[in-house]
Write an enzyme that holds these catalytic residues in place. Structure first.
Site, PDB file in Angstrom:
ATOM      1  N   GLU A   1      -3.299 -12.065  -2.886  1.00  0.00           N
ATOM      2  CA  GLU A   1      -3.747 -11.166  -1.828  1.00  0.00           C
ATOM      3  C   GLU A   1      -4.884 -10.269  -2.331  1.00  0.00           C
ATOM      4  O   GLU A   1      -4.729  -9.543  -3.310  1.00  0.00           O
ATOM      5  CB  GLU A   1      -2.545 -10.321  -1.409  1.00  0.00           C
ATOM      6  CG  GLU A   1      -2.840  -9.178  -0.516  1.00  0.00           C
ATOM      7  CD  GLU A   1      -1.627  -8.227  -0.429  1.00  0.00           C
ATOM      8  OE1 GLU A   1      -0.579  -8.501  -1.061  1.00  0.00           O
ATOM      9  OE2 GLU A   1      -1.756  -7.215   0.256  1.00  0.00           O
TER      10      GLU A   1
ATOM     11  N   ASP B   1       1.337  -8.091  -3.256  1.00  0.00           N
ATOM     12  CA  ASP B   1       1.828  -6.774  -3.625  1.00  0.00           C
ATOM     13  C   ASP B   1       3.276  -6.632  -3.177  1.00  0.00           C
ATOM     14  O   ASP B   1       3.676  -7.202  -2.167  1.00  0.00           O
ATOM     15  CB  ASP B   1       1.001  -5.682  -2.919  1.00  0.00           C
ATOM     16  CG  ASP B   1      -0.322  -5.439  -3.627  1.00  0.00           C
ATOM     17  OD1 ASP B   1      -0.371  -5.635  -4.860  1.00  0.00           O
ATOM     18  OD2 ASP B   1      -1.299  -5.076  -2.955  1.00  0.00           O
TER      19      ASP B   1
ATOM     20  N   ASP C   1       4.729  -4.532  -1.532  1.00  0.00           N
ATOM     21  CA  ASP C   1       4.874  -3.541  -0.465  1.00  0.00           C
ATOM     22  C   ASP C   1       4.948  -4.248   0.892  1.00  0.00           C
ATOM     23  O   ASP C   1       4.945  -5.476   0.963  1.00  0.00           O
ATOM     24  CB  ASP C   1       3.703  -2.537  -0.491  1.00  0.00           C
ATOM     25  CG  ASP C   1       2.353  -3.245  -0.313  1.00  0.00           C
ATOM     26  OD1 ASP C   1       2.342  -4.443   0.062  1.00  0.00           O
ATOM     27  OD2 ASP C   1       1.317  -2.607  -0.555  1.00  0.00           O
TER      28      ASP C   1
ATOM     29  N   ASP D   1       2.861  -4.642   3.322  1.00  0.00           N
ATOM     30  CA  ASP D   1       1.743  -5.526   3.638  1.00  0.00           C
ATOM     31  C   ASP D   1       1.859  -6.854   2.910  1.00  0.00           C
ATOM     32  O   ASP D   1       1.618  -7.916   3.468  1.00  0.00           O
ATOM     33  CB  ASP D   1       0.409  -4.872   3.236  1.00  0.00           C
ATOM     34  CG  ASP D   1      -0.101  -3.966   4.345  1.00  0.00           C
ATOM     35  OD1 ASP D   1       0.504  -3.983   5.437  1.00  0.00           O
ATOM     36  OD2 ASP D   1      -1.096  -3.252   4.095  1.00  0.00           O
TER      37      ASP D   1
END
Ligand code: 28G
Length: 645
Positions: free
Chosen positions: A430, A503, A505, A507
């Site tokens: 990403e 990541d 998180d 997202d």
């Protein structure tokens, strides 16, 4: 409450009779995980539903008790017979509960039972329950017998007289010696019960959860037509014609009946939900095949006789069925099942029986409601055109790749030097900055990096041509080199590990979910054959003296801190949280996430026996709301195997 009993010869036989079930439970219920555990409930519920389907019961109650594992199922049917078996000299109830296949699938009467995996019956549940209590109301009396792990611990006793009505109640507790976990999931049970009431419009099932006090009654008078409405609503799509095509209980042959209904929608794929004797056949089989044959032939015939197809447009069977949502329930006196989980109907005579009967009726429907026929044909032509366009696009891709394997690689790909798929890995990363770190931290020989920059399309809500037009997804397809959809050829796959690196998180999870959805829908064999992984970059760095530790999450961080403090309570500990992969130094990324000797990868798999659940999870959750997507990926991350590569 258990009392001392003298065991008779018959009891010993009982023990021997059920021993194979305890020895190899998987053979009878498919496994000892969550699916196997819930099979115990389906088994008993199916018996109660059979009693209703045969016209003797109207009401079923299922209670999940406070402990979250004990269940009581009761029906108001005739009550399992309690008269002494002529040769075995024990009550029929005891024979049924202690003999494998007692009361067989088919005993010559018109008593239709479920058959297959489920038909193995209550003795299997008895064998796999630490305790089971059977109660029968018959002839004004309430009878009761108790069991432990399939062995009777009491005789059949009359516990009350002058009782009204009749019926059966079975209370059982799944045996913790057998199952990995014994707590049952209320939602899973409710979903299953509700489907039963759709398949039997007269039936009422009450579910009670004693842990929460919830009580809910399921009753769907509209039967499978109401179920179809529900499925269309659930798929959040629109129907292209108002009234579904419905066949109510038509007799196909002696002992074979079917009911079905279907409607075309704007959904980008077909969805057929099929059952045999009220039991889901997740892998389809000859009844589904018969339906597909009939649909295809009838529509083709209609298009031809009315000369509705544009020139040069070839219409495939898939085009005809795109957007089709159908429910089929077949009743068969002697169903044969095949496949790993026995969820595929295998009786060969069913295919032509269904397609023949169905086709005639469906053609009458088309001719009788020309406006509906028109809408369906328009939908079919629309999907044929879209498919032709996307085929043309895919063909150019294929032609290009035929020239050279490597010419067609996306510009953003930093490929590895090895050409051996077995040792090659593709990291889909990403963001450009994380991609840069990964590029510097990788092993150039075996590790390729593909950074994702733009938006990843939600493959669940898009048509095939839109999916192919998405740059990020088409880059992935080009890098993998094995094509997609019907054209997928796993032998051409350029990397045997396809690793999603996002990541840790919300997202990152969202992007991982979108990618998994795409892989699931368009490159499914890659998941099935174990080529897809999720990397686990650390979220924290914990420094203590000269040691550095990496923690995957908060819990991991706390464990590490506690361990250090236990060794030396005065150690200076410094904790750093990574905001994203992008801010990690290439060397750090190498050490924690890329290096095959140190990293941890999660292999993505679809848990056995839950294909429908996975399908549902994907269709349900790839909607508009971000929060449930988060749950989905979390739930699935927990299901994937830990791989210490
Ligand atoms: C509550 C939990 C699950 C059931 C019945 C009723 C009969 C039955 C069940 O018979 C053995 C007998 C001869 C073929 C049948 C009662 C005929 C006359 C029954 C259940 C089957 C099984 N009277 N209710 N089994 N033979 N409910 N609920 O299990 O015909 S199982």
């Amino acid at each position: 409450m258990a009392e001392v009993q003298s065991y008779t010869g018959a009891d010993i036989q009982v023990l021997e009779g059920l021993e194979p079930v305890r020895k190899r439970p998987g053979m009878y219920i498919g496994g000892t995980g969550k699916a196997g555990l819930h099979h115990l409930v389906w088994e008993i519920v199916d018996n109660a539903v059979d009693e209703a389907t045969n016209g003797y019961a109207t009401q079923i109650e299922v209670v999940l008790h406070k402990d979250g594992t004990t269940v009581t199922v009761s029906d108001n049917g005739r009550g399992i017979p309690i008269d002494k078996h002529p040769t075995k000299k024990v009550p029929a109830l005891q024979v049924i509960l202690t003999t494998l296949h007692a009361g067989g699938k088919f005993d010559g009467s018109s008593y239709v039972t479920s058959g297959g995996l489920h038909g193995v019956g209550s003795s299997v549940v008895n064998a796999l329950s630490s305790e089971l209590v059977a109660q029968v109301k018959r002839d004004g009396k309430l009878y009761e017998q108790r069991y432990a792990r399939g062995v009777p611990v009491t005789k059949l006793k009359t516990v009350r007289s002058n009782v009204r009505g009749s019926g059966t109640a079975i209370t059982f507790t799944p045996d913790p010696e057998i199952f990995d976990k014994t707590d049952l999931d209320a939602q899973t049970i409710k979903d299953n019960l509700e489907v039963k009431t759709y398949l039997n419009g007269a039936l009422r099932i009450v579910f009670k959860d004693e842990a929460t006090g919830e009580r809910i009654e399921f009753h769907h008078e509209g039967g499978i037509v109401e179920y179809l409405d529900h499925l269309v609503a659930e798929a959040s799509t629109r129907r292209v014609h108002p009234d579904p095509f419905v066949v109510r209980q038509s007799e196909l042959e002696d002992g074979i009946r079917t009911e079905l209904c279907m409607v075309w929608t704007e959904a980008p794929r077909e969805s057929i939900t099929s059952f045999v004797n009220g039991i889901p056949t997740r892998d389809g089989g000859t009844h589904e095949q018969g339906l597909k044959d009939g649909v295809t032939k009838a529509i083709r015939n209609y298009i031809e006789t009315h000369d509705l197809a544009p020139r040069k447009l070839d219409i495939t069977a898939d085009d005809i069925r795109e957007g089709l949502v159908a429910v089929v329930n077949l009743y068969h006196v002697d169903p044969q099942f095949q496949g790993q989980t026995k969820e595929k109907l295998n009786n060969p005579e069913v295919r032509s029986a269904v397609s023949g009967a169905f086709r005639t009726e469906f053609e009458q429907f088309l001719n009788g409601t020309p406006s509906t026929a028109e809408s369906i044909v328009a939908r079919v032509i629309q999907s044929a055109k879209a498919r032709q366009a996307s085929r043309a696009a895919a063909n150019t891709v294929r032609r290009k790749s035929a020239v050279s394997h490597r010419l067609n690689l996306p510009g953003k790909l930093s490929d590895c030097s090895s050409t051996a798929p077995e040792e090659s890995e593709l990291f889909i990363v990403e963001g450009d900055s994380a991609g840069g770190s990964a590029k510097q931290g990788r092993d150039r020989k075996t590790q390729a990096i593909l950074p994702l920059r733009g938006k990843v399309l939600n493959a669940e809500q898009a048509t095939r041509s839109k999916v192919l037009a998405n740059k990020e997804l088409s880059n992935i397809v080009d890098a993998l080199g094995c094509g997609l959809g019907e054209d997928l050829d796993v032998t051409k796959l350029r990397y045997h590990k396809v690793i999603l690196l996002m990541d840790a998180d919300a997202d990152g999870l969202h992007i991982a979910t979108l990618l998994l959805t795409f892989l699931y829908r368009y490159m499914r064999p890659l998941i099935d054959q174990g080529y897809v992984y999720i990397a686990q970059p650390p979220l924290f760095r914990v420094d203590a003296l000269k040691e550095t530790h990496w923690a995957l999450d908060e819990a991991d961080r706390d464990r590490i801190v506690r361990r250090i403090q236990k060794k030396n309570p005065r150690t200076q500990i410094e904790v750093q949280r990574f905001k994203g992969l992008g801010e990690m130094m290439p060397a750090t990324l190498h050490e924690t996430t890329l290096d095959p000797d140190k990293r941890r990868l999660l292999q993505v798999s679809i848990p056995e026996g839950s294909l429908l659940e996975t399908e549902r999870a994907i269709t349900d959750l790839m909607g508009k709301d971000a929060a449930p997507r988060f749950d989905f990926i979390m739930a699935h991350a927990a299901e994937v195997e830990d791989l210490d590569v």
